[in-house]
Design a protein around this motif. Structure first.
Motif, PDB file in Angstrom:
ATOM      1  N   SER A 131       0.842  -1.194   0.000  1.00  0.00           N
ATOM      2  CA  SER A 131       0.000   0.000   0.000  1.00  0.00           C
ATOM      3  C   SER A 131       0.876   1.243   0.000  1.00  0.00           C
ATOM      4  O   SER A 131       2.040   1.199   0.399  1.00  0.00           O
ATOM      5  CB  SER A 131      -0.944  -0.002   1.209  1.00  0.00           C
ATOM      6  OG  SER A 131      -0.234   0.055   2.421  1.00  0.00           O
ATOM      7  N   ILE A 132       0.287   2.327  -0.490  1.00  0.00           N
ATOM      8  CA  ILE A 132       0.959   3.627  -0.503  1.00  0.00           C
ATOM      9  C   ILE A 132       0.024   4.666   0.101  1.00  0.00           C
ATOM     10  O   ILE A 132      -1.197   4.575  -0.023  1.00  0.00           O
ATOM     11  CB  ILE A 132       1.365   4.074  -1.938  1.00  0.00           C
ATOM     12  CG1 ILE A 132       0.142   4.130  -2.863  1.00  0.00           C
ATOM     13  CG2 ILE A 132       2.451   3.165  -2.492  1.00  0.00           C
ATOM     14  CD1 ILE A 132       0.430   4.731  -4.242  1.00  0.00           C
ATOM     15  N   PRO A 133       0.606   5.668   0.759  1.00  0.00           N
ATOM     16  CA  PRO A 133      -0.230   6.760   1.256  1.00  0.00           C
ATOM     17  C   PRO A 133      -0.631   7.677   0.103  1.00  0.00           C
ATOM     18  O   PRO A 133       0.125   7.852  -0.853  1.00  0.00           O
ATOM     19  CB  PRO A 133       0.687   7.484   2.246  1.00  0.00           C
ATOM     20  CG  PRO A 133       2.068   7.203   1.752  1.00  0.00           C
ATOM     21  CD  PRO A 133       2.011   5.839   1.116  1.00  0.00           C
ATOM     22  N   VAL A 134      -1.797   8.238   0.205  1.00  0.00           N
ATOM     23  CA  VAL A 134      -2.230   9.241  -0.770  1.00  0.00           C
ATOM     24  C   VAL A 134      -1.651  10.574  -0.295  1.00  0.00           C
ATOM     25  O   VAL A 134      -2.003  11.060   0.773  1.00  0.00           O
ATOM     26  CB  VAL A 134      -3.768   9.300  -0.874  1.00  0.00           C
ATOM     27  CG1 VAL A 134      -4.209  10.409  -1.811  1.00  0.00           C
ATOM     28  CG2 VAL A 134      -4.314   7.948  -1.339  1.00  0.00           C
ATOM     29  N   THR A 135      -0.721  11.112  -1.093  1.00  0.00           N
ATOM     30  CA  THR A 135      -0.031  12.350  -0.724  1.00  0.00           C
ATOM     31  C   THR A 135      -0.094  13.355  -1.872  1.00  0.00           C
ATOM     32  O   THR A 135      -0.397  12.994  -3.016  1.00  0.00           O
ATOM     33  CB  THR A 135       1.456  12.069  -0.405  1.00  0.00           C
ATOM     34  OG1 THR A 135       2.095  11.593  -1.599  1.00  0.00           O
ATOM     35  CG2 THR A 135       1.611  11.049   0.711  1.00  0.00           C
ATOM     36  N   ASP A 136       0.238  14.590  -1.564  1.00  0.00           N
ATOM     37  CA  ASP A 136       0.284  15.627  -2.588  1.00  0.00           C
ATOM     38  C   ASP A 136       1.316  15.305  -3.670  1.00  0.00           C
ATOM     39  O   ASP A 136       1.148  15.688  -4.824  1.00  0.00           O
ATOM     40  CB  ASP A 136       0.617  16.990  -1.972  1.00  0.00           C
ATOM     41  CG  ASP A 136      -0.518  17.530  -1.112  1.00  0.00           C
ATOM     42  OD1 ASP A 136      -1.670  17.054  -1.255  1.00  0.00           O
ATOM     43  OD2 ASP A 136      -0.251  18.421  -0.276  1.00  0.00           O
ATOM     44  N   GLU A 137       2.392  14.596  -3.293  1.00  0.00           N
ATOM     45  CA  GLU A 137       3.468  14.298  -4.241  1.00  0.00           C
ATOM     46  C   GLU A 137       3.020  13.379  -5.377  1.00  0.00           C
ATOM     47  O   GLU A 137       3.612  13.385  -6.447  1.00  0.00           O
ATOM     48  CB  GLU A 137       4.668  13.661  -3.518  1.00  0.00           C
ATOM     49  CG  GLU A 137       5.456  14.630  -2.667  1.00  0.00           C
ATOM     50  CD  GLU A 137       4.782  14.931  -1.329  1.00  0.00           C
ATOM     51  OE1 GLU A 137       3.889  14.172  -0.897  1.00  0.00           O
ATOM     52  OE2 GLU A 137       5.152  15.942  -0.714  1.00  0.00           O
ATOM     53  N   ILE A 138       1.994  12.571  -5.156  1.00  0.00           N
ATOM     54  CA  ILE A 138       1.538  11.649  -6.213  1.00  0.00           C
ATOM     55  C   ILE A 138       0.154  12.008  -6.737  1.00  0.00           C
ATOM     56  O   ILE A 138      -0.431  11.261  -7.516  1.00  0.00           O
ATOM     57  CB  ILE A 138       1.573  10.176  -5.743  1.00  0.00           C
ATOM     58  CG1 ILE A 138       0.628   9.932  -4.567  1.00  0.00           C
ATOM     59  CG2 ILE A 138       2.994   9.757  -5.416  1.00  0.00           C
ATOM     60  CD1 ILE A 138       0.433   8.463  -4.228  1.00  0.00           C
ATOM     61  N   ALA A 139      -0.337  13.167  -6.325  1.00  0.00           N
ATOM     62  CA  ALA A 139      -1.670  13.592  -6.762  1.00  0.00           C
ATOM     63  C   ALA A 139      -1.576  14.391  -8.051  1.00  0.00           C
ATOM     64  O   ALA A 139      -0.592  15.071  -8.323  1.00  0.00           O
ATOM     65  CB  ALA A 139      -2.329  14.433  -5.678  1.00  0.00           C
ATOM     66  N   ARG A 140      -2.613  14.280  -8.835  1.00  0.00           N
ATOM     67  CA  ARG A 140      -2.744  15.112 -10.021  1.00  0.00           C
ATOM     68  C   ARG A 140      -3.881  16.087  -9.774  1.00  0.00           C
ATOM     69  O   ARG A 140      -4.402  16.163  -8.666  1.00  0.00           O
ATOM     70  CB  ARG A 140      -2.973  14.252 -11.267  1.00  0.00           C
ATOM     71  CG  ARG A 140      -4.165  13.319 -11.175  1.00  0.00           C
ATOM     72  CD  ARG A 140      -4.328  12.462 -12.406  1.00  0.00           C
ATOM     73  NE  ARG A 140      -4.751  13.249 -13.534  1.00  0.00           N
ATOM     74  CZ  ARG A 140      -5.982  13.315 -13.984  1.00  0.00           C
ATOM     75  NH1 ARG A 140      -6.937  12.625 -13.411  1.00  0.00           N
ATOM     76  NH2 ARG A 140      -6.282  14.066 -15.013  1.00  0.00           N
ATOM     77  N   VAL A 141      -4.279  16.819 -10.783  1.00  0.00           N
ATOM     78  CA  VAL A 141      -5.358  17.803 -10.653  1.00  0.00           C
ATOM     79  C   VAL A 141      -6.572  17.132 -10.011  1.00  0.00           C
ATOM     80  O   VAL A 141      -6.952  16.025 -10.386  1.00  0.00           O
ATOM     81  CB  VAL A 141      -5.722  18.378 -12.044  1.00  0.00           C
ATOM     82  CG1 VAL A 141      -6.922  19.301 -11.940  1.00  0.00           C
ATOM     83  CG2 VAL A 141      -4.530  19.094 -12.647  1.00  0.00           C
ATOM     84  N   SER A 148      -2.143   9.771  -9.238  1.00  0.00           N
ATOM     85  CA  SER A 148      -1.805   9.693 -10.661  1.00  0.00           C
ATOM     86  C   SER A 148      -1.748   8.239 -11.127  1.00  0.00           C
ATOM     87  O   SER A 148      -1.427   7.329 -10.362  1.00  0.00           O
ATOM     88  CB  SER A 148      -0.461  10.367 -10.930  1.00  0.00           C
ATOM     89  OG  SER A 148       0.592   9.579 -10.410  1.00  0.00           O
ATOM     90  N   GLY A 149      -2.052   8.054 -12.388  1.00  0.00           N
ATOM     91  CA  GLY A 149      -1.993   6.722 -12.988  1.00  0.00           C
ATOM     92  C   GLY A 149      -0.603   6.132 -12.942  1.00  0.00           C
ATOM     93  O   GLY A 149      -0.433   4.918 -12.776  1.00  0.00           O
ATOM     94  N   GLN A 150       0.424   6.967 -13.072  1.00  0.00           N
ATOM     95  CA  GLN A 150       1.798   6.478 -13.024  1.00  0.00           C
ATOM     96  C   GLN A 150       2.109   5.861 -11.661  1.00  0.00           C
ATOM     97  O   GLN A 150       2.768   4.820 -11.575  1.00  0.00           O
ATOM     98  CB  GLN A 150       2.800   7.612 -13.315  1.00  0.00           C
ATOM     99  CG  GLN A 150       2.689   8.178 -14.705  1.00  0.00           C
ATOM    100  CD  GLN A 150       1.749   9.384 -14.774  1.00  0.00           C
ATOM    101  OE1 GLN A 150       0.809   9.537 -13.996  1.00  0.00           O
ATOM    102  NE2 GLN A 150       2.000  10.257 -15.731  1.00  0.00           N
ATOM    103  N   ALA A 151       1.636   6.496 -10.593  1.00  0.00           N
ATOM    104  CA  ALA A 151       1.861   5.959  -9.251  1.00  0.00           C
ATOM    105  C   ALA A 151       1.116   4.638  -9.074  1.00  0.00           C
ATOM    106  O   ALA A 151       1.654   3.682  -8.499  1.00  0.00           O
ATOM    107  CB  ALA A 151       1.432   6.964  -8.192  1.00  0.00           C
ATOM    108  N   LEU A 152      -0.111   4.560  -9.583  1.00  0.00           N
ATOM    109  CA  LEU A 152      -0.878   3.321  -9.470  1.00  0.00           C
ATOM    110  C   LEU A 152      -0.237   2.186 -10.271  1.00  0.00           C
ATOM    111  O   LEU A 152      -0.161   1.044  -9.796  1.00  0.00           O
ATOM    112  CB  LEU A 152      -2.325   3.541  -9.932  1.00  0.00           C
ATOM    113  CG  LEU A 152      -3.175   4.454  -9.057  1.00  0.00           C
ATOM    114  CD1 LEU A 152      -4.531   4.707  -9.708  1.00  0.00           C
ATOM    115  CD2 LEU A 152      -3.334   3.891  -7.656  1.00  0.00           C
ATOM    116  N   ALA A 153       0.235   2.487 -11.471  1.00  0.00           N
ATOM    117  CA  ALA A 153       0.896   1.456 -12.282  1.00  0.00           C
ATOM    118  C   ALA A 153       2.175   0.963 -11.605  1.00  0.00           C
ATOM    119  O   ALA A 153       2.471  -0.243 -11.615  1.00  0.00           O
ATOM    120  CB  ALA A 153       1.194   1.996 -13.680  1.00  0.00           C
TER     121      ALA A 153
END
Length: 146
Positions: free
Chosen positions: A48-58, A63-68
């Motif tokens: 699992s990963i935390p949902v953070t501003d660093e991986i968020a998009r608009v 972001s899809g890149q983080a999920l992939a």
């Protein structure tokens, strides 16, 4: 080649030993996602990963890149759990299907080996938003086993 520290830990695959493999064997940009290995064994792996501003998009969604990246890494750890030891595998195909925006506190990824042959391994994964427990994405991958 596996360094001596990693070679010693693969004999007893636990989330803690898998975390050591993640820290020692994966690229810094993968580790930057702050992945946590919640479970690992012959049946698969959950990261699992935390949902953070660093991986968020608009819009504040992951972001899809983080999920992939999460899916690919979780499926590699499912292979490690399947084999009971670290074996390098090479991603030859990764297909990710995005079902809904990833939001919440964490994204968990449950991965499993579908079939493992001598030279090729097939895996799949499901990503779930926490705490809503809603599916965010699915992924399938093929790995070459050198």
């Amino acid at each position: 080649m596996i360094d001596a520290g990693v070679a010693d830990i693969v004999a007893a695959m636990t989330p803690e030993t898998a975390e050591k493999i993640l820290a020692d064997m994966f690229a810094p940009w993968v580790r930057a996602l702050d992945m946590r290995i919640d479970a690992i064994g012959p049946e698969g792996a959950t990261l699992s990963i935390p949902v953070t501003d660093e991986i968020a998009r608009v819009g504040g969604i992951v972001s899809g890149q983080a999920l992939a990246t999460l899916a690919d890494t979780a499926m590699v750890f499912a292979a490690i759990g399947h084999y009971g030891e670290f074996k390098p595998v090479a991603t030859t195909n990764l297909d990710t299907v995005f079902l809904r925006p990833g939001a919440g506190e964490r994204i968990a990824c449950h991965a499993r080996v579908v079939r493992a042959g001598k030279a090729v391994l097939f895996a799949d994964a499901t990503m779930i938003a926490e705490p809503s427990d809603k599916p965010v994405a699915t992924a399938t991958a093929t790995y070459m086993v050198p």
